[in-house]
Write a protein that holds these residues in place. Structure first.
Motif, short mmCIF file in Angstrom:
data_model
loop_
_atom_site.label_atom_id
_atom_site.label_comp_id
_atom_site.label_asym_id
_atom_site.label_seq_id
_atom_site.Cartn_x
_atom_site.Cartn_y
_atom_site.Cartn_z
N GLU A 135 0.84 -1.21 0.00
CA GLU A 135 0.00 0.00 0.00
C GLU A 135 0.87 1.25 0.00
OE1 GLU A 135 -3.08 2.32 3.03
OE2 GLU A 135 -2.60 0.22 3.40
N ASN A 136 1.87 1.23 0.83
CA ASN A 136 2.78 2.35 0.93
C ASN A 136 3.57 2.55 -0.37
OD1 ASN A 136 3.44 4.20 3.12
ND2 ASN A 136 5.53 3.46 2.92
N LEU A 137 4.07 1.43 -0.91
CA LEU A 137 4.88 1.50 -2.11
C LEU A 137 4.06 1.98 -3.31
CD1 LEU A 137 7.59 0.91 -3.49
CD2 LEU A 137 6.77 -1.42 -3.91
N GLU A 138 2.84 1.52 -3.41
CA GLU A 138 1.99 1.93 -4.53
C GLU A 138 1.82 3.44 -4.58
OE1 GLU A 138 -2.50 1.07 -6.35
OE2 GLU A 138 -1.89 0.18 -4.44
N ALA A 139 1.60 4.04 -3.42
CA ALA A 139 1.43 5.49 -3.36
C ALA A 139 2.71 6.20 -3.78
CB ALA A 139 1.03 5.90 -1.94
N GLN A 142 3.23 5.91 -7.62
CA GLN A 142 2.28 6.74 -8.37
C GLN A 142 2.74 8.19 -8.43
OE1 GLN A 142 -1.54 6.19 -6.49
NE2 GLN A 142 -2.01 4.33 -7.68
N ASN A 143 3.35 8.65 -7.35
CA ASN A 143 3.77 10.06 -7.28
C ASN A 143 5.20 10.28 -7.75
OD1 ASN A 143 1.28 10.82 -6.11
ND2 ASN A 143 2.01 10.20 -4.08
N LEU A 144 5.92 9.19 -8.05
CA LEU A 144 7.34 9.33 -8.33
C LEU A 144 7.63 9.83 -9.74
CD1 LEU A 144 10.18 8.96 -7.21
CD2 LEU A 144 10.12 6.58 -7.96
N GLY A 145 6.77 9.49 -10.68
CA GLY A 145 7.07 9.86 -12.06
C GLY A 145 8.12 8.93 -12.64
N GLU A 146 8.87 9.41 -13.62
CA GLU A 146 9.85 8.57 -14.30
C GLU A 146 11.27 8.88 -13.83
OE1 GLU A 146 9.23 8.80 -18.49
OE2 GLU A 146 7.28 7.79 -18.37
N GLU A 147 11.47 8.75 -12.54
CA GLU A 147 12.79 8.97 -11.93
C GLU A 147 13.62 7.69 -12.06
OE1 GLU A 147 14.11 11.63 -10.64
OE2 GLU A 147 12.40 13.00 -10.67
N GLU A 148 14.26 7.50 -13.20
CA GLU A 148 14.94 6.23 -13.47
C GLU A 148 16.00 5.90 -12.42
OE1 GLU A 148 16.36 5.53 -17.44
OE2 GLU A 148 14.87 6.90 -18.27
N ALA A 149 16.83 6.86 -12.08
CA ALA A 149 17.94 6.59 -11.14
C ALA A 149 17.40 6.15 -9.78
CB ALA A 149 18.81 7.83 -10.99
N LEU A 150 16.35 6.80 -9.32
CA LEU A 150 15.79 6.46 -8.02
C LEU A 150 15.09 5.10 -8.07
CD1 LEU A 150 15.86 7.86 -5.32
CD2 LEU A 150 13.67 8.93 -5.82
N LEU A 151 14.39 4.84 -9.16
CA LEU A 151 13.74 3.53 -9.31
C LEU A 151 14.77 2.41 -9.32
CD1 LEU A 151 11.08 4.50 -11.98
CD2 LEU A 151 10.57 3.59 -9.70
N GLU A 152 15.89 2.64 -9.98
CA GLU A 152 16.94 1.62 -10.02
C GLU A 152 17.53 1.38 -8.63
OE1 GLU A 152 19.71 2.83 -13.01
OE2 GLU A 152 18.22 2.68 -14.63
N GLU A 153 17.67 2.46 -7.86
CA GLU A 153 18.17 2.29 -6.50
C GLU A 153 17.18 1.53 -5.64
OE1 GLU A 153 21.27 5.73 -5.30
OE2 GLU A 153 19.19 6.38 -5.46
N PHE A 154 15.89 1.84 -5.78
CA PHE A 154 14.87 1.12 -5.03
C PHE A 154 14.90 -0.37 -5.39
CE2 PHE A 154 11.84 5.04 -4.65
CZ PHE A 154 12.76 5.66 -3.83
#
Length: 486
Positions: A135-139, A142-154
């Motif tokens: 639930e927390n991650l979904e929110a 949704q608000n993160l946008g296309e932040e590739e570098a941050l998504l890769e770190e996650f």
């Protein structure tokens, strides 16, 4: 262990720390200053984290890091990076509740910070609260946008902590953002292999392929994952796609050849290897030249096989595997005189590999060098007491040398270290029966049959005369004859 590389690496020259690090560390350790700038705290953290855990004084370094991060959080509560690093440190020590309390406090200053929110989701997941984590991650996503570098770190963090379910939606978001994540998956295959978790990674790799079926890198990673599971048939198919998409992908070709080798496709390997010599420089294929050499042996071309091994050994005189394999080519022909020098060299180079010592001892035995084989077996059993195959070889050698009583003593030592190994128990039963201890043989045999009745043929391989022992056959039939109603 530290992620959030955007805060760890200095990407711009203007951002390089200009101060005197030694003086800064001295100020911190001597407590000559009450506080430091945010940048100084970050440099102190980097300094001590780089020493952990390889250098001595591990506990001291750990305490220094926690002190630095605590002070930084107090002085700069609105800067998430210090809380994130503190949580990494606490999660490593399984102090999840403390980590969550730091996150909760930091979120009061930065309620919409995606990294803090993700770390909170990770902690929920590690605590077993999957619904709250998702639930927390979904929110956040949704608000993160296309932040590739941050998504890769996650994604890396989720994989590092083996939270594969949590990693999947991050992977999907990263793929939608156009991120190249195959390299990340490849990085974690080895870690997952060590922990028996490859199966959890495969659906994620397949998801990458679904998004881009023409990604040679993704097919290579999938092939590598299957290879890690010893599923070389599927590995070969995936790698075939990889090299078809990119015929110049050297790493994929090397893995392809390894699969052919593991599948016993020796003639195909030889053909593939030589076709690649026209495409790649010879040094690109050097690491699998040993597979080529052994493939020639398997196809009956011993002359080419040994010539290749000599070429390998000339370039790499400390390659224990090559010395060992060269020795095996002679050992399998029972030409022990030729085999022994190569096997001795392999054993001298790497005494920690039990196979090298085992085959050398076997060669000594084959050459009737009693003064060498028995002392070597004794040494090996001390060094590798939990290796049942080693004990079995030693016991066989003693038995064939007419030392039946000694073989019984040795197998008792073996069972002390491997009490539940069926092979050793079957061997013990056989030796007892051969030495006239029928009742003891039947007791041991029943124990072996309880553990694994399918391996009872080992009795007859070792002692064919037991096929005529009625008591032995009757005992075996109790465990191997199909029973009605079952």
């Amino acid at each position: 262990m530290s992620f959030f590389s955007s805060d760890w690496d200095d990407e711009e020259e203007d951002d390089i720390f200009q101060g005197d690090l030694d003086a800064l560390v001295n100020d911190f350790e001597s407590k000559s200053r009450e506080s430091f700038t945010a940048r100084e705290y970050l440099e102190l953290f980097r300094h001590y984290a780089s020493q952990f855990p390889t250098q001595s004084g591990q506990l001291r370094v750990d305490q220094q890091i926690r002190t630095i991060l605590d002070q930084a959080i107090i002085h700069f509560p609105y800067m998430p990076i210090f809380t994130l690093h503190m949580c990494e440190w606490l999660i490593r020590d399984q102090k999840l509740n403390r980590a969550k309390s730091y996150i909760d406090k930091a979120l009061k200053f930065n309620p919409f910070d995606p990294a803090l929110g993700f770390m909170q989701s990770l902690i929920y997941s590690l605590q077993g609260n999957k619904p709250k984590a998702f639930e927390n991650l979904e929110a956040i996503l949704q608000n993160l946008g296309e932040e590739e570098a941050l998504l890769e770190e996650f994604l890396e963090i989720a994989l590092y902590h083996e939270q594969f379910e949590l990693a999947m939606p991050i992977l999907e978001k990263a793929l939608d953002a156009g991120s190249e994540v195959s390299a990340i998956m490849e990085k974690y295959i080895e870690k997952a292999e060590e922990n028996g978790l490859i199966a959890a990674l495969i659906p994620m790799i397949e998801k990458i392929i679904d998004q881009d079926p023409y990604s040679a890198e993704a097919w290579f990673v999938l092939g590598s994952a299957f290879m890690s599971q010893d599923n070389h048939e599927k590995g070969l198919k995936a790698l075939d796609y990889s090299v078809t998409i990119n015929e110049n992908f050297a790493d994929a070709w090397i893995a392809y050849l390894e699969c052919q080798y593991e599948l016993g496709q020796y003639e195909d390997l030889i053909k593939t290897y030589h076709s690649l010599e026209e495409k790649f420089h010879k040094t690109s294929l050097e690491e699998i030249q040993g597979l080529l050499a052994w493939s020639y042996y398997e196809t009956g071309d011993n002359k080419t096989c040994r010539a290749l091994y000599k070429e390998i050994l000339k370039k790499h005189p400390h390659d224990a595997e090559a010395w060992y394999s060269m020795g095996l080519t002679w050992h399998y022909e029972e030409n022990y005189t030729s085999a022994i020098p190569y096997l001795e060299k392999a054993y001298d180079i790497d005494r920690f590999e039990p196979d090298y010592g085992m085959v050398l001892a076997s060669a000594y035995f084959g050459a009737n060098m009693t003064d060498k084989w028995e002392p070597l077996y004794q040494t090996l059993t001390l060094e590798h007491p939990n290796n049942p195959e080693l004990w079995l070889d030693y016991i066989t050698a003693l038995h064939e040398n007419g030392e039946s009583e000694k073989s019984l003593d040795v197998i008792e030592q073996a069972l002390t270290n491997n009490p539940q190994h069926p092979g050793l128990l079957y061997r013990f039963a056989a030796l007892c029966h051969l030495n006239g201890q029928t009742n003891a043989a039947l007791l041991v045999l029943e124990r072996a049959l309880e553990l694994n009745p399918n391996e009872h043929v080992q009795l007859f391989t070792f002692a064919p005369e037991l096929k005529k022992a009625r008591a032995i056959l009757t005992c075996i039939s109790k465990y191997t004859t199909p029973r009605l109603g079952l």
